[in-house]
Design an enzyme around this catalytic site. Structure first.
Site, PDB file in Angstrom:
ATOM      1  N   ARG A   1      70.260  78.747  59.587  1.00 12.20           N
ATOM      2  CA  ARG A   1      69.770  79.323  58.333  1.00 12.20           C
ATOM      3  C   ARG A   1      70.915  79.968  57.562  1.00 12.20           C
ATOM      4  O   ARG A   1      71.602  80.864  58.073  1.00 12.20           O
ATOM      5  CB  ARG A   1      68.684  80.355  58.646  1.00 12.20           C
ATOM      6  CG  ARG A   1      68.009  80.957  57.429  1.00 12.20           C
ATOM      7  CD  ARG A   1      66.860  81.835  57.876  1.00 12.20           C
ATOM      8  NE  ARG A   1      66.158  82.428  56.740  1.00 12.20           N
ATOM      9  CZ  ARG A   1      65.057  83.161  56.858  1.00 12.20           C
ATOM     10  NH1 ARG A   1      64.558  83.402  58.066  1.00 12.20           N
ATOM     11  NH2 ARG A   1      64.468  83.659  55.790  1.00 12.20           N
TER      12      ARG A   1
ATOM     13  N   GLU B   1      66.684  70.864  51.076  1.00  9.29           N
ATOM     14  CA  GLU B   1      66.838  72.240  51.551  1.00  9.29           C
ATOM     15  C   GLU B   1      65.504  72.840  52.007  1.00  9.29           C
ATOM     16  O   GLU B   1      65.370  74.045  52.117  1.00  9.29           O
ATOM     17  CB  GLU B   1      67.493  73.148  50.491  1.00  9.29           C
ATOM     18  CG  GLU B   1      68.150  74.387  51.084  1.00  9.29           C
ATOM     19  CD  GLU B   1      68.775  75.300  50.039  1.00  9.29           C
ATOM     20  OE1 GLU B   1      69.447  76.255  50.440  1.00  9.29           O
ATOM     21  OE2 GLU B   1      68.614  75.041  48.832  1.00  9.29           O
TER      22      GLU B   1
END
Length: 341
Positions: A71, A284
């Site tokens: 992340r 994404e």
């Protein structure tokens, strides 16, 4: 195939964040610092974290493979020192690798680097080496601003970055130029800092001559390149004023953009301005923008819809959705060939 070159493990089991919170607490109270072995996440927990999230959406949207990295907003290289970042990167990279082992035809890992403000980027080489050689990483995320929004690092063209570039060239792996959390209140992390960084990185590359020294180096600038396509004329003019060759010669042999642009007019602009050979499909998801667009009834980050409505020829569309990624990520291409794809 449809290859998503920009995925982050944003849905990791809660134990990962709990470990990180302990690590941060340990910076003030060493007795609270966790050991690496304190993090216990089972394969079943990993399966649950992606099957109801990334995998579900990939199946719904027809995405075959995702390049999967830790992340981005959790990289937080400004926290602690290089030892802090090293321990954190090792854990995050291991989880992405484990997901890729559980779903080898759906995920392939990309590495987070243990960067730290003011620390020589060469310290990141061992983790990059480990991730490529042991985990099969096909790329890395390179943070041009480890300070978290204060931009204390030298530009990407500075020679201090060269040890990383040398290793990237040796392994033939690209980097996605991706910042992390902004701790500067002037810059919202995903709405300003990310897009600022994309634009800033591109201008740094225009100003320098990095690819003269590293002709095979490949960098992916995410989020559609930030402001770059919208201001292409400005960058062309600045390159001329700086005495640089045309952008097509100066940077486009080595710099690529993804399709993380969350509306049709922006996607159309990207394809109108940037050669399709320099554009890689990406979403994404599950990332910064997760909601449904009330104007369309579809998720903002369902980027396949925008790409397929951009008026590309069949050959151009196949390039954007598959072949460009296989060219920019040769280790991914080799993996897919081993899988018979």
């Amino acid at each position: 195939m449809i290859i998503d070159c920009h995925g982050h493990y944003t849905t990791a089991p809660p134990a990962l964040e709990a470990w990180r919170n302990q690590q941060i607490a340990g910076l003030q109270d060493p007795s609270a610092a966790p050991r690496r072995t304190d993090l216990r996440i089972s394969d079943d927990e990993l399966r649950e974290s992606v099957e109801s999230n990334q995998l579900r959406l990939m199946d719904e949207r027809g995405i075959d493979m995702t390049v999967f990295s830790p992340r981005a907003s959790f990289m937080a290289h400004h926290v602690g020192d290089v030892a802090t970042s090293s321990a954190w990167a090792a854990l995050c990279n291991e989880l992405c690798f484990r997901v890729s082992r559980l779903y080898p035809e759906r995920f392939v890992p990309a590495a987070m680097l243990p960067q730290s403000p003011g620390v020589d980027p060469a310290t990141c080489v061992p983790e990059l080496t480990r991730c490529v050689e042991e985990y099969g990483a096909v790329a890395l995320n390179l943070n041009p601003d480890p300070s978290g929004g204060h931009w204390t690092a030298p530009p990407l063209t500075d020679r201090s970055w060269y040890p990383l570039y040398e290793k990237m060239a040796e392994y033939d792996v690209p980097a996605m130029v991706h910042v992390s959390t902004s701790v500067n209140p002037a810059f919202h992390t995903t709405g300003a800092h990310y897009l600022n960084a994309d634009t800033t990185a591109f201008m740094q590359l225009v100003q320098g001559d990095l690819f003269r020294d590293f002709p095979t180096l490949r960098l992916v600038i995410p989020h559609g390149g930030g402001a770059v396509p919208y201001h292409w004329g400005r960058f062309r003019g600045l390159a001329t004023a700086l005495g640089k060759p045309p952008l097509e010669e100066h940077v486009l042999g080595n710099v690529f953009f993804d399709t993380c642009v969350y509306h049709q007019p922006g996607s159309d602009l990207l394809f109108d301005v940037v050669p399709t050979r320099n554009i890689l499909f990406a979403s994404e998801m599950i990332g910064a923008v997760r909601d449904v667009d009330p104007r369309t009834g579809h998720h903002f980050d369902d980027t396949r819809r925008y790409v397929e409505a951009a008026g590309l020829s069949p050959e151009e569309l196949a390039g954007v959705q598959e072949h460009n990624a296989r060219a920019v990520y040769p280790r991914l291409d080799a993996l897919l060939k081993r899988q018979g794809r």
